[in-house]
Design a protein around this motif. Structure first.
Motif, PDB file in Angstrom:
ATOM      1  N   VAL A 181      44.814 -16.514  31.069  1.00 34.85           N
ATOM      2  CA  VAL A 181      45.604 -17.715  30.771  1.00 34.85           C
ATOM      3  C   VAL A 181      46.050 -18.395  32.057  1.00 34.85           C
ATOM      4  O   VAL A 181      46.019 -19.621  32.184  1.00 34.85           O
ATOM      5  CB  VAL A 181      46.831 -17.356  29.900  1.00 34.85           C
ATOM      6  N   ALA A 182      46.465 -17.582  33.034  1.00 32.49           N
ATOM      7  CA  ALA A 182      46.995 -18.109  34.298  1.00 32.49           C
ATOM      8  C   ALA A 182      45.914 -18.376  35.332  1.00 32.49           C
ATOM      9  O   ALA A 182      46.222 -18.739  36.465  1.00 32.49           O
ATOM     10  CB  ALA A 182      48.024 -17.136  34.868  1.00 32.49           C
ATOM     11  N   HIS A 183      44.634 -18.197  34.974  1.00 36.25           N
ATOM     12  CA  HIS A 183      43.513 -18.396  35.895  1.00 36.25           C
ATOM     13  C   HIS A 183      43.641 -17.503  37.129  1.00 36.25           C
ATOM     14  O   HIS A 183      43.371 -17.920  38.255  1.00 36.25           O
ATOM     15  CB  HIS A 183      43.406 -19.871  36.312  1.00 36.25           C
ATOM     16  N   ARG A 184      44.070 -16.256  36.896  1.00 39.38           N
ATOM     17  CA  ARG A 184      44.129 -15.269  37.971  1.00 39.38           C
ATOM     18  C   ARG A 184      42.946 -14.323  37.841  1.00 39.38           C
ATOM     19  O   ARG A 184      42.514 -13.998  36.744  1.00 39.38           O
ATOM     20  CB  ARG A 184      45.429 -14.460  37.904  1.00 39.38           C
ATOM     21  N   ASP A 185      42.462 -13.855  38.964  1.00 40.77           N
ATOM     22  CA  ASP A 185      41.435 -12.823  38.966  1.00 40.77           C
ATOM     23  C   ASP A 185      42.128 -11.492  38.758  1.00 40.77           C
ATOM     24  O   ASP A 185      42.800 -10.969  39.647  1.00 40.77           O
ATOM     25  CB  ASP A 185      40.668 -12.828  40.289  1.00 40.77           C
ATOM     26  N   SER A 186      41.988 -10.953  37.550  1.00 40.06           N
ATOM     27  CA  SER A 186      42.735  -9.735  37.226  1.00 40.06           C
ATOM     28  C   SER A 186      42.193  -8.522  37.955  1.00 40.06           C
ATOM     29  O   SER A 186      42.874  -7.511  38.072  1.00 40.06           O
ATOM     30  CB  SER A 186      42.681  -9.473  35.711  1.00 40.06           C
ATOM     31  N   GLY A 187      40.937  -8.588  38.423  1.00 38.85           N
ATOM     32  CA  GLY A 187      40.343  -7.435  39.059  1.00 38.85           C
ATOM     33  C   GLY A 187      39.957  -6.359  38.064  1.00 38.85           C
ATOM     34  O   GLY A 187      39.566  -5.266  38.448  1.00 38.85           O
ATOM     35  N   GLN A 188      40.093  -6.678  36.776  1.00 33.33           N
ATOM     36  CA  GLN A 188      39.764  -5.715  35.736  1.00 33.33           C
ATOM     37  C   GLN A 188      38.510  -6.189  35.013  1.00 33.33           C
ATOM     38  O   GLN A 188      38.534  -7.181  34.293  1.00 33.33           O
ATOM     39  CB  GLN A 188      40.918  -5.593  34.736  1.00 33.33           C
ATOM     40  N   ASP A 189      37.423  -5.492  35.216  1.00 37.18           N
ATOM     41  CA  ASP A 189      36.163  -5.857  34.577  1.00 37.18           C
ATOM     42  C   ASP A 189      35.947  -4.961  33.362  1.00 37.18           C
ATOM     43  O   ASP A 189      34.855  -4.459  33.121  1.00 37.18           O
ATOM     44  CB  ASP A 189      35.001  -5.708  35.571  1.00 37.18           C
ATOM     45  N   ASP A 190      37.046  -4.781  32.584  1.00 40.18           N
ATOM     46  CA  ASP A 190      36.958  -3.917  31.423  1.00 40.18           C
ATOM     47  C   ASP A 190      36.230  -4.622  30.280  1.00 40.18           C
ATOM     48  O   ASP A 190      35.934  -5.811  30.339  1.00 40.18           O
ATOM     49  CB  ASP A 190      38.345  -3.443  30.986  1.00 40.18           C
ATOM     50  N   GLU A 191      35.970  -3.862  29.248  1.00 39.43           N
ATOM     51  CA  GLU A 191      35.211  -4.378  28.108  1.00 39.43           C
ATOM     52  C   GLU A 191      35.922  -5.569  27.461  1.00 39.43           C
ATOM     53  O   GLU A 191      35.276  -6.540  27.073  1.00 39.43           O
ATOM     54  CB  GLU A 191      35.011  -3.265  27.074  1.00 39.43           C
ATOM     55  N   PHE A 192      37.251  -5.494  27.380  1.00 39.21           N
ATOM     56  CA  PHE A 192      37.991  -6.593  26.750  1.00 39.21           C
ATOM     57  C   PHE A 192      37.925  -7.853  27.590  1.00 39.21           C
ATOM     58  O   PHE A 192      37.792  -8.960  27.066  1.00 39.21           O
ATOM     59  CB  PHE A 192      39.448  -6.191  26.513  1.00 39.21           C
ATOM     60  N   GLY A 193      38.028  -7.711  28.914  1.00 39.86           N
ATOM     61  CA  GLY A 193      37.914  -8.874  29.783  1.00 39.86           C
ATOM     62  C   GLY A 193      36.565  -9.548  29.648  1.00 39.86           C
ATOM     63  O   GLY A 193      36.476 -10.781  29.595  1.00 39.86           O
ATOM     64  N   VAL A 194      35.498  -8.757  29.577  1.00 40.80           N
ATOM     65  CA  VAL A 194      34.152  -9.302  29.385  1.00 40.80           C
ATOM     66  C   VAL A 194      34.064 -10.017  28.041  1.00 40.80           C
ATOM     67  O   VAL A 194      33.516 -11.122  27.932  1.00 40.80           O
ATOM     68  CB  VAL A 194      33.096  -8.182  29.481  1.00 40.80           C
ATOM     69  N   LYS A 195      34.624  -9.391  27.011  1.00 33.93           N
ATOM     70  CA  LYS A 195      34.582  -9.987  25.673  1.00 33.93           C
ATOM     71  C   LYS A 195      35.332 -11.328  25.639  1.00 33.93           C
ATOM     72  O   LYS A 195      34.872 -12.292  25.020  1.00 33.93           O
ATOM     73  CB  LYS A 195      35.187  -9.026  24.652  1.00 33.93           C
ATOM     74  N   LEU A 196      36.469 -11.384  26.317  1.00 34.73           N
ATOM     75  CA  LEU A 196      37.234 -12.624  26.383  1.00 34.73           C
ATOM     76  C   LEU A 196      36.429 -13.738  27.044  1.00 34.73           C
ATOM     77  O   LEU A 196      36.351 -14.867  26.537  1.00 34.73           O
ATOM     78  CB  LEU A 196      38.524 -12.409  27.172  1.00 34.73           C
ATOM     79  N   ARG A 197      35.841 -13.436  28.188  1.00 37.66           N
ATOM     80  CA  ARG A 197      35.077 -14.456  28.920  1.00 37.66           C
ATOM     81  C   ARG A 197      33.854 -14.900  28.122  1.00 37.66           C
ATOM     82  O   ARG A 197      33.504 -16.087  28.112  1.00 37.66           O
ATOM     83  CB  ARG A 197      34.672 -13.915  30.293  1.00 37.66           C
ATOM     84  N   GLN A 198      33.217 -13.971  27.439  1.00 41.78           N
ATOM     85  CA  GLN A 198      32.057 -14.335  26.621  1.00 41.78           C
ATOM     86  C   GLN A 198      32.467 -15.231  25.463  1.00 41.78           C
ATOM     87  O   GLN A 198      31.761 -16.191  25.126  1.00 41.78           O
ATOM     88  CB  GLN A 198      31.372 -13.071  26.095  1.00 41.78           C
ATOM     89  N   ARG A 199      33.612 -14.929  24.857  1.00 39.03           N
ATOM     90  CA  ARG A 199      34.081 -15.736  23.733  1.00 39.03           C
ATOM     91  C   ARG A 199      34.450 -17.146  24.199  1.00 39.03           C
ATOM     92  O   ARG A 199      34.145 -18.131  23.523  1.00 39.03           O
ATOM     93  CB  ARG A 199      35.282 -15.063  23.075  1.00 39.03           C
ATOM     94  N   ILE A 200      35.082 -17.253  25.349  1.00 39.83           N
ATOM     95  CA  ILE A 200      35.424 -18.579  25.891  1.00 39.83           C
ATOM     96  C   ILE A 200      34.148 -19.372  26.147  1.00 39.83           C
ATOM     97  O   ILE A 200      34.060 -20.562  25.820  1.00 39.83           O
ATOM     98  CB  ILE A 200      36.248 -18.438  27.181  1.00 39.83           C
ATOM     99  N   ALA A 201      33.136 -18.728  26.730  1.00 42.34           N
ATOM    100  CA  ALA A 201      31.859 -19.398  26.993  1.00 42.34           C
ATOM    101  C   ALA A 201      31.208 -19.859  25.693  1.00 42.34           C
ATOM    102  O   ALA A 201      30.656 -20.967  25.617  1.00 42.34           O
ATOM    103  CB  ALA A 201      30.926 -18.466  27.765  1.00 42.34           C
ATOM    104  N   THR A 202      31.278 -19.024  24.658  1.00 38.02           N
ATOM    105  CA  THR A 202      30.713 -19.397  23.357  1.00 38.02           C
ATOM    106  C   THR A 202      31.415 -20.625  22.794  1.00 38.02           C
ATOM    107  O   THR A 202      30.765 -21.546  22.277  1.00 38.02           O
ATOM    108  CB  THR A 202      30.847 -18.220  22.363  1.00 38.02           C
ATOM    109  N   VAL A 203      32.733 -20.650  22.903  1.00 38.35           N
ATOM    110  CA  VAL A 203      33.504 -21.806  22.421  1.00 38.35           C
ATOM    111  C   VAL A 203      33.116 -23.062  23.185  1.00 38.35           C
ATOM    112  O   VAL A 203      32.890 -24.131  22.592  1.00 38.35           O
ATOM    113  CB  VAL A 203      35.022 -21.536  22.561  1.00 38.35           C
ATOM    114  N   LYS A 204      33.017 -22.940  24.509  1.00 42.44           N
ATOM    115  CA  LYS A 204      32.738 -24.128  25.331  1.00 42.44           C
ATOM    116  C   LYS A 204      31.320 -24.663  25.115  1.00 42.44           C
ATOM    117  O   LYS A 204      31.040 -25.828  25.406  1.00 42.44           O
ATOM    118  CB  LYS A 204      32.948 -23.798  26.817  1.00 42.44           C
ATOM    119  N   HIS A 205      30.405 -23.834  24.600  1.00 40.60           N
ATOM    120  CA  HIS A 205      29.033 -24.273  24.359  1.00 40.60           C
ATOM    121  C   HIS A 205      28.805 -24.731  22.913  1.00 40.60           C
ATOM    122  O   HIS A 205      27.686 -25.108  22.562  1.00 40.60           O
ATOM    123  CB  HIS A 205      28.045 -23.146  24.700  1.00 40.60           C
TER     124      HIS A 205
END
Length: 281
Positions: A181-205
């Motif tokens: 939300v804050a556009h910070r690099d969390s440094g956490q490449d966990d499964e949930f972080g990947v899922k969040l970024r993928q979902r945002i990309a899906t929405v934007k496309h």
């Protein structure tokens, strides 16, 4: 930049903090469930109903309605309203109180026992610190003023998340959400972080959602323009009335126009127009 270009740019830069993007991301039941589980781990919920987005509730024709970003219910019949809040209008607690009322509006069926009402959780994810106390997570319930340790079990819980905080006081997956939300690099490449970024990309496309966003953006621009015009018309009318009052006091055209330009800070052309309108009065 024309209106369409502004709307297109808004879509390009919109992230999870945008309530439209947030709502579309949160319609993914797995993401929504994970967020609720990490906000309220003690509830031990395992399922939620399909999240509803932009659900509008208006109790009566003349009452103020609300539009929930995300509404859902869990397997214990607890109700949730989850909101994204970017700007601080300094009325959030009062707004949450109204959202709580709307969230529970239809649970009090005629003849039903009040004790059977569902628990209600209103959750605001804020891009600012709503209480300016430095915490990342705030929760509020009713307590007796005379006995602060005694909690009033009315079933309503208010929760505020502060995405602007750099503290790490919340579970890892919730931290990932707040960092996104804050556009910070969390440094956490966990499964949930990947899922969040993928979902945002899906929405934007999604072309259909992009078109919806553009329509909403253009409608908001039109509304803002109408508000500005209404404000300008009100200011214009007030200055015409002021000029008329000065004329009635016997002031000359030059005196009236000098007052408008020097005191009211309008241009000479505007001052002449206000003076002429006052004369036609």
């Amino acid at each position: 930049m024309n209106r369409l270009a502004k709307a297109a740019r808004a879509w390009t830069i919109a992230g999870l903090e945008n309530d439209f993007i947030f709502s579309k991301v949160m319609t993914d039941p797995a993401i929504c469930l994970t967020i609720i589980q990490n906000i309220l781990p003690d509830l031990a919920i395992t399922r939620i109903t399909p999240p509803l987005t932009q659900q509008t509730i208006t109790p009566t024709n003349d009452a103020k309605g609300v539009r929930f970003d995300i509404a859902t219910t869990d397997d214990h019949d607890n109700r949730y309203d989850i909101e994204m809040q970017v700007a601080d209008h300094h009325n959030l607690a009062q707004r949450v109180r109204y959202y709580q009322a709307m969230n529970a509006l239809d649970v009090y069926d005629k003849g039903a026992n009040y004790h059977d009402a569902n628990n209600s959780y209103v959750i605001f994810i804020c891009c600012f610190d709503p209480f300016r106390l430095g915490a990342q997570f705030y929760s509020a319930n009713k307590h007796l003023n005379e006995f602060p340790g005694y909690r009033v079990l009315d079933g309503a819980t208010d929760i505020y998340l502060n995405a602007s905080s750099h503290r790490h006081e919340v579970p890892a997956k919730l931290q990932t959400l707040l960092d996104q939300v804050a556009h910070r690099d969390s440094g956490q490449d966990d499964e949930f972080g990947v899922k969040l970024r993928q979902r945002i990309a899906t929405v934007k496309h999604n072309k259909e959602w992009r078109a919806d966003f553009m329509r909403l953006s253009l409608a908001e621009m039109d509304h803002e323009y109408e508000l500005k015009e209404a404000k300008k018309q009100g200011q214009d009318q007030a200055l015409v009335q002021l000029a008329a009052g000065l004329i009635n006091q016997g002031q000359s055209a030059d005196q009236v126009q000098d007052f408008l330009t020097s005191v009211m800070m309008v241009s000479p052309a505007q001052a002449r127009e206000y003076y002429q309108q006052a004369l036609r009065g």
